[in-house]
Design an enzyme around this catalytic site. Structure first.
Site, PDB file in Angstrom:
ATOM      1  N   GLN A  55       0.832  -1.190   0.000  1.00  0.00           N
ATOM      2  CA  GLN A  55       0.000   0.000   0.000  1.00  0.00           C
ATOM      3  C   GLN A  55       0.878   1.256   0.000  1.00  0.00           C
ATOM      4  O   GLN A  55       1.975   1.251   0.570  1.00  0.00           O
ATOM      5  CB  GLN A  55      -0.927   0.058   1.234  1.00  0.00           C
ATOM      6  CG  GLN A  55      -2.175  -0.804   1.165  1.00  0.00           C
ATOM      7  CD  GLN A  55      -1.939  -2.224   1.630  1.00  0.00           C
ATOM      8  OE1 GLN A  55      -0.995  -2.506   2.361  1.00  0.00           O
ATOM      9  NE2 GLN A  55      -2.812  -3.131   1.202  1.00  0.00           N
ATOM     10  N   ASN A  68      -4.158   1.039  -2.475  1.00  0.00           N
ATOM     11  CA  ASN A  68      -3.660  -0.308  -2.685  1.00  0.00           C
ATOM     12  C   ASN A  68      -2.706  -0.334  -3.875  1.00  0.00           C
ATOM     13  O   ASN A  68      -2.682   0.585  -4.692  1.00  0.00           O
ATOM     14  CB  ASN A  68      -4.813  -1.285  -2.917  1.00  0.00           C
ATOM     15  CG  ASN A  68      -5.404  -1.795  -1.622  1.00  0.00           C
ATOM     16  OD1 ASN A  68      -4.752  -1.783  -0.579  1.00  0.00           O
ATOM     17  ND2 ASN A  68      -6.643  -2.244  -1.672  1.00  0.00           N
ATOM     18  N   CYS A 121      -6.531   0.554   6.792  1.00  0.00           N
ATOM     19  CA  CYS A 121      -5.385  -0.349   6.778  1.00  0.00           C
ATOM     20  C   CYS A 121      -4.801  -0.366   8.188  1.00  0.00           C
ATOM     21  O   CYS A 121      -4.163   0.601   8.614  1.00  0.00           O
ATOM     22  CB  CYS A 121      -4.341   0.092   5.762  1.00  0.00           C
ATOM     23  SG  CYS A 121      -2.882  -0.982   5.720  1.00  0.00           S
ATOM     24  N   GLY A 122      -5.026  -1.448   8.902  1.00  0.00           N
ATOM     25  CA  GLY A 122      -4.617  -1.517  10.300  1.00  0.00           C
ATOM     26  C   GLY A 122      -3.118  -1.452  10.501  1.00  0.00           C
ATOM     27  O   GLY A 122      -2.624  -0.746  11.402  1.00  0.00           O
ATOM     28  N   CYS A 133      -2.354  -8.489   7.462  1.00  0.00           N
ATOM     29  CA  CYS A 133      -3.403  -7.508   7.209  1.00  0.00           C
ATOM     30  C   CYS A 133      -4.071  -7.212   8.540  1.00  0.00           C
ATOM     31  O   CYS A 133      -4.711  -8.094   9.129  1.00  0.00           O
ATOM     32  CB  CYS A 133      -4.415  -8.044   6.194  1.00  0.00           C
ATOM     33  SG  CYS A 133      -5.809  -6.924   5.905  1.00  0.00           S
TER      34      CYS A 133
END
Length: 289
Positions: free
Chosen positions: A49, A69, A78-79, A224
């Protein structure tokens, strides 16, 4: 910085890697072609990313985080990147607690040594909020399968939205399935009008789940963060786990807690800065015009 080149940081969270650019002092545009070039691992820098740090939209936040992305499309959450940006802002501001604004809302992060904990908020569990193309009252397991009707290879995924849509297929053996083949088909299944992140999850114990993830627009990744959150929530809803779970991804472990008190998801894990670099000035020539 040399000339009009743009500086960046290469960072990762459990191997889920990012190019992070601070665009607070210089307006930059990122077309799909630019994002794809930066993300390309042979011609560009290479990343899952691209993360853009921008000025916050209101006084409640310390930073706005924009997320692209690798395929060039913008996404809302996006963690793993949130932990990286949380670390950068904590260092810049000289305090542990930081508020990060995203398209999915405000996220609170806290730096604690080598780890960052992020309050990922309340998951969306209703079918229309995930969203799904048709009504399913029970989102702990919807009617979806691949393979023969009488012996499906994967079936009945749990679906959750934690800033982006996720489908979790529960399996007995992660290694028995090739997610590189199933992932693209499931990501683009008509039941997911905004596409979906696809996870395979194997329950090892009530406090330990192993997961592999096919990320929407990025493909197979080592980790993710939002998928780990989605798996944690889905596991509790199905009775596979309690509120605190170690989610083991190929890149390492994230600690996920779905708090009973307020239904917020707490995600804890590491961050890493790999190196600094510069993007060529000609990539942004149109921005100076």
């Amino acid at each position: 910085m040399s000339g009009d080149a743009v500086s960046y940081l290469k960072m990762n969270g459990l191997g889920n890697d990012f190019v992070v650019i601070d665009a607070r002092k210089r307006a930059l545009t990122f077309t799909k072609d630019k994002v794809r070039w930066i993300a390309d691992r042979e011609q560009g820098v290479g990343c899952d990313q691209l993360i853009i740090m921008e000025a916050p939209r209101n006084e409640d936040a310390d930073i706005f985080m924009r997320i692209y992305n690798a395929e060039g499309g913008e996404v809302d959450a996006c963690g793993n990147a949130t932990r990286c940006v949380g670390y950068l802002m904590a260092e810049e501001l000289g305090r542990a607690d930081v508020t990060i604004q995203t398209n999915a809302g405000l996220l609170l992060s806290r730096l604690d040594g080598k780890n960052v904990t992020v309050d990922m908020g309340v998951p969306r569990l209703q079918w229309q909020m995930i969203p799904l193309a048709e009504q399913f009252e029970d989102t702990t397991g919807i009617e979806l399968q691949i393979g023969p009707i009488d012996a499906p290879v994967l079936h009945t995924p749990s679906v959750v939205n934690v800033g982006n849509p996720h489908a979790i297929f529960w399996v007995d053996d992660l290694d028995a399935h090739d997610l590189s083949k199933a992932g693209p088909l499931l990501e683009n299944h008509p039941v997911f009008p905004e596409r979906a992140n696809i996870s395979l999850a194997q329950v090892m114990s009530p406090t330990h789940i192993k997961v592999k993830v096919w990320e929407r627009g990025a493909g197979l990744t080592k980790a993710c963060g939002t998928a780990a959150c989605a798996v944690g929530v889905a596991a509790v809803r199905k009775g596979f786990a309690d509120g605190k779970i170690d989610v083991e991804l190929p890149g390492g472990i994230l600690q996920i807690e779905w708090r009973d008190s307020d239904k917020h998801i707490m995600m804890t894990g590491p961050y890493e800065t790999e190196f600094e670099g510069e993007l060529p000035a000609d990539l942004f020539e149109d921005d100076a015009a």
